[in-house]
Design a protein around this motif. Structure first.
Motif, PDB file in Angstrom:
ATOM      1  N   GLN A 159       0.806  -1.216   0.000  1.00  0.00           N
ATOM      2  CA  GLN A 159       0.000   0.000   0.000  1.00  0.00           C
ATOM      3  C   GLN A 159       0.844   1.273   0.000  1.00  0.00           C
ATOM      4  O   GLN A 159       0.312   2.372   0.160  1.00  0.00           O
ATOM      5  CB  GLN A 159      -0.984   0.025   1.184  1.00  0.00           C
ATOM      6  N   TYR A 160       2.154   1.123  -0.157  1.00  0.00           N
ATOM      7  CA  TYR A 160       3.027   2.283  -0.329  1.00  0.00           C
ATOM      8  C   TYR A 160       3.467   2.345  -1.787  1.00  0.00           C
ATOM      9  O   TYR A 160       3.527   1.322  -2.478  1.00  0.00           O
ATOM     10  CB  TYR A 160       4.251   2.193   0.577  1.00  0.00           C
ATOM     11  N   GLY A 203       3.446  -1.664  -5.548  1.00  0.00           N
ATOM     12  CA  GLY A 203       2.251  -0.913  -5.873  1.00  0.00           C
ATOM     13  C   GLY A 203       2.429  -0.055  -7.116  1.00  0.00           C
ATOM     14  O   GLY A 203       3.493   0.503  -7.369  1.00  0.00           O
ATOM     15  N   VAL A 204       1.364   0.044  -7.899  1.00  0.00           N
ATOM     16  CA  VAL A 204       1.347   0.877  -9.104  1.00  0.00           C
ATOM     17  C   VAL A 204       0.536   2.122  -8.769  1.00  0.00           C
ATOM     18  O   VAL A 204      -0.664   2.042  -8.510  1.00  0.00           O
ATOM     19  CB  VAL A 204       0.734   0.123 -10.300  1.00  0.00           C
ATOM     20  N   ALA A 205       1.193   3.274  -8.792  1.00  0.00           N
ATOM     21  CA  ALA A 205       0.547   4.496  -8.320  1.00  0.00           C
ATOM     22  C   ALA A 205      -0.388   5.114  -9.353  1.00  0.00           C
ATOM     23  O   ALA A 205      -1.319   5.827  -8.991  1.00  0.00           O
ATOM     24  CB  ALA A 205       1.611   5.509  -7.903  1.00  0.00           C
ATOM     25  N   THR A 250      -3.711  -1.060 -16.605  1.00  0.00           N
ATOM     26  CA  THR A 250      -2.473  -0.278 -16.617  1.00  0.00           C
ATOM     27  C   THR A 250      -2.631   0.967 -17.482  1.00  0.00           C
ATOM     28  O   THR A 250      -3.465   1.018 -18.394  1.00  0.00           O
ATOM     29  CB  THR A 250      -1.304  -1.111 -17.161  1.00  0.00           C
ATOM     30  N   LEU A 251      -1.791   1.942 -17.204  1.00  0.00           N
ATOM     31  CA  LEU A 251      -1.822   3.177 -17.982  1.00  0.00           C
ATOM     32  C   LEU A 251      -1.416   2.918 -19.429  1.00  0.00           C
ATOM     33  O   LEU A 251      -1.893   3.597 -20.349  1.00  0.00           O
ATOM     34  CB  LEU A 251      -0.877   4.196 -17.328  1.00  0.00           C
ATOM     35  N   ALA A 252      -0.535   1.933 -19.646  1.00  0.00           N
ATOM     36  CA  ALA A 252      -0.078   1.625 -21.001  1.00  0.00           C
ATOM     37  C   ALA A 252      -1.202   1.102 -21.892  1.00  0.00           C
ATOM     38  O   ALA A 252      -1.087   1.132 -23.121  1.00  0.00           O
ATOM     39  CB  ALA A 252       1.060   0.598 -20.942  1.00  0.00           C
ATOM     40  N   SER A 253      -2.287   0.623 -21.293  1.00  0.00           N
ATOM     41  CA  SER A 253      -3.405   0.077 -22.092  1.00  0.00           C
ATOM     42  C   SER A 253      -4.442   1.133 -22.445  1.00  0.00           C
ATOM     43  O   SER A 253      -5.470   0.815 -23.051  1.00  0.00           O
ATOM     44  CB  SER A 253      -4.078  -1.062 -21.317  1.00  0.00           C
ATOM     45  N   PHE A 275      -5.833  -5.716  -8.993  1.00  0.00           N
ATOM     46  CA  PHE A 275      -4.817  -5.098  -9.846  1.00  0.00           C
ATOM     47  C   PHE A 275      -3.491  -4.923  -9.090  1.00  0.00           C
ATOM     48  O   PHE A 275      -2.424  -5.255  -9.608  1.00  0.00           O
ATOM     49  CB  PHE A 275      -5.340  -3.740 -10.332  1.00  0.00           C
ATOM     50  N   GLN A 276      -3.556  -4.438  -7.877  1.00  0.00           N
ATOM     51  CA  GLN A 276      -2.322  -4.210  -7.111  1.00  0.00           C
ATOM     52  C   GLN A 276      -1.661  -5.514  -6.685  1.00  0.00           C
ATOM     53  O   GLN A 276      -0.434  -5.577  -6.560  1.00  0.00           O
ATOM     54  CB  GLN A 276      -2.607  -3.351  -5.864  1.00  0.00           C
TER      55      GLN A 276
END
Length: 704
Positions: A85-86, A200-202, A217-220, A193-194
């Motif tokens: 969670q960080y 973690g993916v912010a 994901t942001l790439a998608s 997802f996490q």
């Protein structure tokens, strides 16, 4: 349908309002400062170039908590894992050598350097694949490691497009935009997802496909847009304010603007806030924003936009912060750091090859806790030695404190006859430096010439076993005893265990400091295997011990002696000189590539051996004459008939043990008979004439 209660607006809408971001507040714990001090002394030295560091922030704080960027001891380890969670941020530390350098550093240049890396990640598309590149940090520090005063200035670099971002309408909570069922679905998809990644993916997206919500994901993003799916840009928001998002959104919006600004004049942003309490999770307090964005000008895609991000200080102004940790740190840890500081400054200023770890790990056994023993112990502390054991059978008398530096007047009167010397000395060392592992052992060392009656043999055996265990448990043995014969048994034991031995002895105005040779007792005697001319350097495994120049066995040196003959009567400064040289000789031996087998330097620069040790020469003996303020560096080979270190003595000691020692203690001529000294004396007595060639010089003669 998703977001049905969000009313769209255009950039021309007069109701738009500027978007404000909650800045990060730095949080650097004590472990970070400890590690910075360690790195400054052991790694950085005077190199103040950029050093990689990492930090983390959390998106689950309770209401009222500041937007924190946390750094700790692991921040210097770029392979360290971020806790659950960080979310990770990476950047650089610039630790300056002086406060003036800290003040005069070009702050704008440093910030632009870090901001350029963010901008490069945005424009190249690298941040789409690795969103951690959107979160960067910069830390400028000056560490006064003597006073534990730290000056620091933290920055979270953000690129700012020419036009400010604005809100279409006031922020809303997640439940004001989504139904409770939809909010639960988002929360569940977020957890899934996490859990798929190692960390973690912010930055991510929330996708609406028909009536289904998912997290991707942001790439998608481009793929979902091409399919006509509705996309909400989401990020882990460390802010807890009800109307404002956290600082990470700034770089996120710059990325969105660069890649989709021409397609999306307005975007939906979810400031995802994830709280855990009593085993349940809640994201209902998350914010949903509608943000106006506009296409960048062509120049913006190549030129670095304005970069901001320096943290304000406690007074709310742009400026550094200061922390004083001297009162909050453990005094013992402070002492340990301070003890090492001078030594490590020597290493990175003058002697980069100095191996301080080998010195600090050396376990030193000091036989004798008198004038020499006290001063040697103090000097060992100065070199950072952490394990010191002192052995002595005496008690502190009224004449001792003025000459023996570890004792005070109360040690003379606190117990009948005075406190035991070894215990009092060890306690004094611990008072001086609590980090030292100092032990005092009261022990009588059996000696040749001092007969052991049958009634005392059991106690003597115990004393021998105790001394043997001490010698075995230590790396270095210092012979600092009053009498010659008291040095015999430790010499034999140290030779049998291949220990490094440093011996110091005092006269009235003369002294001897020497190291014993590290012979190999699994090979033939050096004198029978080697023939080294005296004008050549003697190898370390061929050097003699304290007894190698004797042609008689050690005996009772106190018999029929007057008081002044029984006591060590020396000029007061002698013990300080000899003790310091004894410790320095040990350190030089430990720094030499061959350690105890280092060849004996005699001060002859033609040998070239003085370059092998970073501290200089490594002699066999140092003989000082205080009346002439002179020192010489003689060297002598091991004597094959030595009563202490010869192969014959060590062989019998190993095979017979205590029975051999009893013979040495009780029979006056046993050691001479065993080693062949008796036969040599007889041969010498029978020789009536010594023939010398007139052309022979004394310098060409070899003496034992």
């Amino acid at each position: 349908m998703l977001c049905t209660n969000i009313q769209r607006s255009t950039m021309a809408d007069n109701r738009t309002m500027p978007l404000q971001f909650a800045p990060f507040s730095s949080f650097l714990d004590g472990g970070f400062w400890h590690q910075l001090c360690h790195n400054k002394v052991n790694v950085y030295g005077l190199d103040d170039s950029a050093r990689p560091i990492n930090a983390s922030y959390y998106n689950g704080d309770a209401s009222g908590m500041p937007c924190r960027m946390s750094l700790e001891h692991s921040s210097f380890d770029m392979s360290s894992k971020t806790p659950s969670q960080y979310f990770r941020a990476e950047g650089h530390l610039y630790n300056k050598n002086t406060l003036e350098d800290f003040k005069n550093t070009d702050k704008k240049q440093l910030l632009d350097q870090e901001g350029a890396q963010v901008w490069k990640a945005i424009t190249s598309g690298a941040a789409l694949e690795n969103t951690t590149q959107l979160s960067r940090l910069l830390l400028l520090t000056f560490a006064d490691i003597k006073k534990y005063h730290f000056y620091y200035w933290f920055a979270f670099p953000c690129v700012c497009p020419a036009q400010d971002f604005t809100l279409v309408r006031p922020p809303q909570t997640l439940l004001q935009v989504f139904t409770p069922e939809q909010a639960d679905q988002i929360l569940e998809r977020y957890r899934e997802f996490q859990s798929r990644g190692k960390e973690g993916v912010a930055f991510f997206i929330i996708v609406e496909e028909a009536d289904t919500l998912s997290v991707d994901t942001l790439a998608s993003t481009e793929r979902h847009m091409q399919k006509g799916h509705k996309v909400l840009f989401a990020f882990a928001d460390p802010c807890t304010l009800e109307q404002h998002p956290g600082w990470p959104l700034r770089n996120y919006l710059a990325l969105i603007l660069h890649h989709w600004g021409s397609k999306l004049p307005c975007v939906d942003v979810v400031c995802f806030r994830y709280r855990s309490k009593a085993g349940t999770h809640d994201a209902s307090h998350s914010l949903v924003l509608q943000v106006n964005i506009s296409p960048m000008e062509d120049s913006d895609t190549s030129d670095l936009p304005k970069v901001v991000g320096w943290e304000k200080n406690e007074r709310g102004k742009l400026g550094p912060r200061f922390v004083n940790l001297i009162d909050s740190l453990d005094p013992t840890r402070l002492a340990e750091s301070a003890v090492d500081l001078n030594l490590k400054l020597m290493r990175w200023r003058l002697l980069p090859n100095l191996d301080l770890e080998t010195v600090s790990r050396a376990r030193c056994l000091l036989l004798g806790a008198g004038t020499l023993g006290c001063n040697v112990a103090r000097c060992l502390l100065g070199w950072g030695v952490r394990t010191i054991t002192l052995v002595d059978s005496g008690r502190v008398s009224y004449s001792n404190p003025v000459r023996q530096t570890l004792f005070v007047f109360d040690d003379c009167r606190s117990e009948p006859g005075g406190r035991p010397k070894a215990e009092a000395a060890a306690e004094a060392l611990r008072r001086i430096f609590p980090g030292v592992k100092a032990e005092g052992v009261s022990l009588t060392i059996p000696m040749p010439g001092h007969a052991v009656p049958e009634s005392a043999q059991q106690q003597t055996r115990q004393d021998v076993e105790k001394l043997a265990s001490l010698v075995s448990a230590h790396d270095v043995v210092f012979l600092l005893l009053d009498t010659r014969e008291s040095r015999w048994l430790p010499t034999v034991m140290a030779a049998a265990n291949n220990k490094t031995v440093i011996c110091a002895a005092l006269g009235f105005d003369t002294f001897l400091v020497m190291r014993h040779g590290n012979q190999s007792y699994s090979a033939p005697s050096p004198s029978s295997q080697h023939n080294v001319p005296l004008n050549k350097v003697i190898a370390g495994d061929q050097l003699g011990c304290y007894f190698c120049n004797d042609v008689v066995a050690p005996g009772d040196s106190t018999r029929d002696r007057t008081l002044d003959q029984q006591c060590t009567v020396s000029r007061p400064g002698m013990s300080f000189i000899a003790s310091a040289l004894a410790v320095e000789l040990l350190v030089s031996v430990l720094q030499h590539p061959e350690r105890g087998c280092a060849p004996a330097d005699t001060g002859d620069t033609d040998t070239g051996s003085d370059t092998d040790c970073p501290l200089g020469l490594v002699p066999h003996q140092i003989r000082g004459f205080l009346s002439r303020f002179q020192q010489i560096l003689p060297a002598s080979r091991a004597f094959d008939k030595c009563t202490a270190c010869s192969h014959k003595v060590i062989e019998v000691f190993r095979s017979e043990g205590f029975e051999f020692l009893l013979k040495a203690f009780n029979e006056p001529h046993y050691l001479e008979d065993l080693t062949g000294l008796t036969a040599m004396h007889q041969e010498t007595a029978q020789a009536e004439v010594w023939d010398f060639d007139d052309e022979d010089s004394f310098s060409s003669m070899e003496a034992t």
